[in-house]
Design a protein around this motif. Structure first.
Motif, PDB file in Angstrom:
ATOM      1  N   ALA A 178       7.085  13.629 -26.705  1.00  0.00           N
ATOM      2  CA  ALA A 178       6.478  12.972 -25.546  1.00  0.00           C
ATOM      3  C   ALA A 178       6.333  13.955 -24.388  1.00  0.00           C
ATOM      4  CB  ALA A 178       7.317  11.779 -25.125  1.00  0.00           C
ATOM      5  N   SER A 179       6.677  15.204 -24.622  1.00  0.00           N
ATOM      6  CA  SER A 179       6.720  16.276 -23.627  1.00  0.00           C
ATOM      7  C   SER A 179       7.307  15.843 -22.295  1.00  0.00           C
ATOM      8  CB  SER A 179       5.352  16.941 -23.448  1.00  0.00           C
ATOM      9  OG  SER A 179       4.308  16.001 -23.453  1.00  0.00           O
ATOM     10  N   GLY A 180       8.455  15.199 -22.370  1.00  0.00           N
ATOM     11  CA  GLY A 180       9.163  14.882 -21.145  1.00  0.00           C
ATOM     12  C   GLY A 180      10.216  13.822 -21.364  1.00  0.00           C
ATOM     13  N   CYS A 181      11.121  13.709 -20.386  1.00  0.00           N
ATOM     14  CA  CYS A 181      12.174  12.706 -20.520  1.00  0.00           C
ATOM     15  C   CYS A 181      12.265  11.931 -19.213  1.00  0.00           C
ATOM     16  CB  CYS A 181      13.498  13.380 -20.853  1.00  0.00           C
ATOM     17  SG  CYS A 181      14.014  14.602 -19.639  1.00  0.00           S
ATOM     18  N   THR A 182      13.439  11.428 -18.921  1.00  0.00           N
ATOM     19  CA  THR A 182      13.610  10.627 -17.712  1.00  0.00           C
ATOM     20  C   THR A 182      13.382  11.421 -16.437  1.00  0.00           C
ATOM     21  OG1 THR A 182      15.903  10.988 -18.253  1.00  0.00           O
ATOM     22  CG2 THR A 182      15.088   8.748 -18.471  1.00  0.00           C
ATOM     23  N   SER A 183      13.642  12.734 -16.480  1.00  0.00           N
ATOM     24  CA  SER A 183      13.438  13.519 -15.260  1.00  0.00           C
ATOM     25  C   SER A 183      11.965  13.911 -15.097  1.00  0.00           C
ATOM     26  CB  SER A 183      14.334  14.764 -15.274  1.00  0.00           C
ATOM     27  OG  SER A 183      14.164  15.475 -16.476  1.00  0.00           O
ATOM     28  N   GLY A 184      11.383  14.487 -16.138  1.00  0.00           N
ATOM     29  CA  GLY A 184      10.003  14.958 -16.035  1.00  0.00           C
ATOM     30  C   GLY A 184       8.997  13.824 -15.877  1.00  0.00           C
ATOM     31  N   HIS A 185       9.076  12.843 -16.779  1.00  0.00           N
ATOM     32  CA  HIS A 185       8.165  11.707 -16.693  1.00  0.00           C
ATOM     33  C   HIS A 185       8.660  10.683 -15.670  1.00  0.00           C
ATOM     34  CE1 HIS A 185       5.251  12.643 -19.697  1.00  0.00           C
ATOM     35  NE2 HIS A 185       6.114  12.702 -20.689  1.00  0.00           N
ATOM     36  N   GLY A 186       9.954  10.366 -15.760  1.00  0.00           N
ATOM     37  CA  GLY A 186      10.519   9.289 -14.944  1.00  0.00           C
ATOM     38  C   GLY A 186      10.481   9.594 -13.464  1.00  0.00           C
ATOM     39  N   VAL A 187      11.047  10.730 -13.061  1.00  0.00           N
ATOM     40  CA  VAL A 187      11.107  11.034 -11.629  1.00  0.00           C
ATOM     41  C   VAL A 187       9.831  11.740 -11.163  1.00  0.00           C
ATOM     42  CG1 VAL A 187      12.345  12.286  -9.833  1.00  0.00           C
ATOM     43  CG2 VAL A 187      13.623  11.117 -11.627  1.00  0.00           C
ATOM     44  N   CYS A 188       9.548  12.906 -11.746  1.00  0.00           N
ATOM     45  CA  CYS A 188       8.422  13.703 -11.262  1.00  0.00           C
ATOM     46  C   CYS A 188       7.076  13.060 -11.598  1.00  0.00           C
ATOM     47  CB  CYS A 188       8.487  15.108 -11.848  1.00  0.00           C
ATOM     48  SG  CYS A 188      10.024  15.953 -11.475  1.00  0.00           S
ATOM     49  N   GLY A 189       6.954  12.545 -12.812  1.00  0.00           N
ATOM     50  CA  GLY A 189       5.683  11.967 -13.241  1.00  0.00           C
ATOM     51  C   GLY A 189       5.310  10.741 -12.430  1.00  0.00           C
ATOM     52  N   LEU A 190       6.252   9.831 -12.274  1.00  0.00           N
ATOM     53  CA  LEU A 190       5.980   8.624 -11.491  1.00  0.00           C
ATOM     54  C   LEU A 190       5.679   8.986 -10.044  1.00  0.00           C
ATOM     55  CD1 LEU A 190       8.572   5.960 -12.729  1.00  0.00           C
ATOM     56  CD2 LEU A 190       6.196   6.246 -13.401  1.00  0.00           C
ATOM     57  N   ALA A 191       6.411   9.990  -9.529  1.00  0.00           N
ATOM     58  CA  ALA A 191       6.239  10.354  -8.124  1.00  0.00           C
ATOM     59  C   ALA A 191       4.833  10.869  -7.849  1.00  0.00           C
ATOM     60  CB  ALA A 191       7.271  11.400  -7.724  1.00  0.00           C
ATOM     61  N   ARG A 228      -0.097   8.875 -17.532  1.00  0.00           N
ATOM     62  CA  ARG A 228       0.539   9.202 -18.786  1.00  0.00           C
ATOM     63  C   ARG A 228       2.059   9.003 -18.684  1.00  0.00           C
ATOM     64  NH1 ARG A 228       1.408  14.458 -20.600  1.00  0.00           N
ATOM     65  NH2 ARG A 228       1.263  14.633 -22.866  1.00  0.00           N
ATOM     66  N   SER A 229       2.632   9.487 -17.594  1.00  0.00           N
ATOM     67  CA  SER A 229       4.064   9.352 -17.404  1.00  0.00           C
ATOM     68  C   SER A 229       4.465   7.894 -17.268  1.00  0.00           C
ATOM     69  CB  SER A 229       4.515  10.109 -16.156  1.00  0.00           C
ATOM     70  OG  SER A 229       4.297  11.482 -16.328  1.00  0.00           O
ATOM     71  N   THR A 230       3.651   7.127 -16.555  1.00  0.00           N
ATOM     72  CA  THR A 230       3.962   5.718 -16.369  1.00  0.00           C
ATOM     73  C   THR A 230       4.042   5.017 -17.718  1.00  0.00           C
ATOM     74  OG1 THR A 230       2.632   5.874 -14.372  1.00  0.00           O
ATOM     75  CG2 THR A 230       3.360   3.682 -15.025  1.00  0.00           C
ATOM     76  N   LEU A 231       3.094   5.343 -18.583  1.00  0.00           N
ATOM     77  CA  LEU A 231       3.094   4.761 -19.927  1.00  0.00           C
ATOM     78  C   LEU A 231       4.360   5.163 -20.689  1.00  0.00           C
ATOM     79  CD1 LEU A 231       1.318   3.306 -22.197  1.00  0.00           C
ATOM     80  CD2 LEU A 231       0.932   5.639 -23.004  1.00  0.00           C
ATOM     81  N   VAL A 232       4.675   6.458 -20.651  1.00  0.00           N
ATOM     82  CA  VAL A 232       5.857   6.941 -21.365  1.00  0.00           C
ATOM     83  C   VAL A 232       7.115   6.229 -20.872  1.00  0.00           C
ATOM     84  CG1 VAL A 232       7.345   8.947 -21.741  1.00  0.00           C
ATOM     85  CG2 VAL A 232       4.877   9.186 -21.930  1.00  0.00           C
ATOM     86  N   VAL A 233       7.261   6.124 -19.554  1.00  0.00           N
ATOM     87  CA  VAL A 233       8.452   5.486 -18.992  1.00  0.00           C
ATOM     88  C   VAL A 233       8.535   4.026 -19.443  1.00  0.00           C
ATOM     89  CG1 VAL A 233       9.579   4.754 -16.861  1.00  0.00           C
ATOM     90  CG2 VAL A 233       8.562   7.019 -16.999  1.00  0.00           C
ATOM     91  N   ALA A 234       7.401   3.320 -19.386  1.00  0.00           N
ATOM     92  CA  ALA A 234       7.398   1.920 -19.816  1.00  0.00           C
ATOM     93  C   ALA A 234       7.807   1.815 -21.282  1.00  0.00           C
ATOM     94  CB  ALA A 234       6.011   1.321 -19.607  1.00  0.00           C
ATOM     95  N   VAL A 235       7.280   2.714 -22.107  1.00  0.00           N
ATOM     96  CA  VAL A 235       7.591   2.659 -23.537  1.00  0.00           C
ATOM     97  C   VAL A 235       9.056   2.971 -23.795  1.00  0.00           C
ATOM     98  CG1 VAL A 235       7.141   3.720 -25.782  1.00  0.00           C
ATOM     99  CG2 VAL A 235       5.239   3.145 -24.288  1.00  0.00           C
ATOM    100  N   PHE A 236       9.593   4.013 -23.164  1.00  0.00           N
ATOM    101  CA  PHE A 236      10.992   4.318 -23.502  1.00  0.00           C
ATOM    102  C   PHE A 236      11.988   3.342 -22.886  1.00  0.00           C
ATOM    103  CE2 PHE A 236      10.945   8.200 -20.456  1.00  0.00           C
ATOM    104  CZ  PHE A 236      11.788   7.648 -19.518  1.00  0.00           C
ATOM    105  N   LEU A 237      11.614   2.745 -21.759  1.00  0.00           N
ATOM    106  CA  LEU A 237      12.473   1.692 -21.217  1.00  0.00           C
ATOM    107  C   LEU A 237      12.514   0.504 -22.183  1.00  0.00           C
ATOM    108  CD1 LEU A 237      11.732   1.415 -17.386  1.00  0.00           C
ATOM    109  CD2 LEU A 237      13.917   1.879 -18.483  1.00  0.00           C
TER     110      LEU A 237
END
Lengths: 142, 151
Positions: A101-114, A119-128
């Protein structure tokens, strides 16, 4: 039924702000997204001096956490909710998943959402969702 | 260091706390939501300030251009797997590394497993996991096709 336990909102907010500050500072100095899995993945791929500053970041991460726990003077025992073979399995899952997913809670969750990445929003929703489902199955499924 | 401090203070290095957050139907601990909101808010403000005030970062030549690549199956599958592992042990990469400072043998095990997982994923790369998992027999053909599509 849902029951709220062990809720520490103030510490959560302060800690979260510090994480945010760290991410901002990393962007300002290194010009990169502060994604832990990304950093780790790049360290694994590159050899030599290139990876030095990434090592520094990760070393700082460990020292920051260790330093804080020392000042607290409480014994730091990491308790896992599952036995060790499952710990290993979930380690592999997290590793493979974060890399794919080329990222985790920090890359997608914090930086991506910010920065408002779709793409990050989707990833965060899926892994949550997938995480919640897993906990549900493990804790209430048997 | 700031990041480690923040993680520790927020309690996110305690796996059981993370699992409680994900346990929405049982014993629920909403702390993680506070952590994430605060972190995202601070980062969002910071990024915007930097975009306005700063031309180039202090230590390298330029800011990472951050292309938004398209959403693909690999991304979603990865997120699902990640969530499963996260829910199982209550650890994601950042807190796992921060927890290394505790010297716990199980953390070392987790991080080692995580590194193995990442290296495996780096080996496999794209071809194998494009839309559904092809059977081992057709895998060679599938990857050739996807190579052509990529070219």
């Amino acid at each position: 039924m849902m029951q709220i336990v062990d809720f520490t909102p103030v510490r959560g907010l302060i800690g979260g702000s510090l994480i945010g500050l760290a991410a901002v500072f990393w962007w300002l100095t290194a010009g990169r997204i502060a994604g832990i899995s990304g950093l780790l993945g790049q360290i694994l791929e590159t050899r030599g001096r290139e990876g030095l500053w990434r090592w520094c970041f990760l070393a700082g991460l460990v020292m920051g956490a260790g330093g804080w726990m020392l000042t607290q003077g409480i014994s730091w025992s990491v308790r896992f909710p599952v036995p060790w073979p499952l710990v290993a399995v979930s380690g592999v899952l997290v590793g493979v998943g974060a890399q794919m997913a080329s990222g985790c809670t920090s890359g997608h969750g914090v930086c991506g959402l910010a920065r408002g990445s779709r793409r990050s929003t989707l990833v965060v929703a899926v892994f949550l969702a997938s995480g919640m489902l897993t906990v549900f199955v493990v804790r209430h499924g048997f | 260091m700031l990041l480690g401090w923040g993680l520790a203070l927020s309690g996110m290095i305690r796996p059981e706390k993370v699992v409680h957050f994900l346990d929405v139907t049982g014993r629920f601990d909403p702390t993680l939501a506070c952590v994430l909101c605060a972190a995202v808010a601070v980062t969002a403000v910071g990024y915007r300030l930097i975009a306005r005030l700063s031309r180039r970062p202090w230590c390298v030549r330029e800011y990472d251009p951050l292309r938004n690549r398209p959403v693909d199956a690999k991304l979603v599958v990865g997120a699902v797997l990640f969530g499963m592992g996260w829910g199982l042990a209550g650890l994601c990469p950042g807190p796992a590394l921060a927890d290394l400072a505790s010297g716990s043998i199980r953390i070392v095990l987790f991080v080692a497993a995580m590194v193995v997982g990442m290296m495996t994923a780096q080996r496999i790369r794209r071809p194998v996991l494009q839309l559904g998992s092809p059977s081992p027999k057709t895998r060679g053909i599938q990857s050739e096709e996807s190579d052509q599509r990529g070219a």
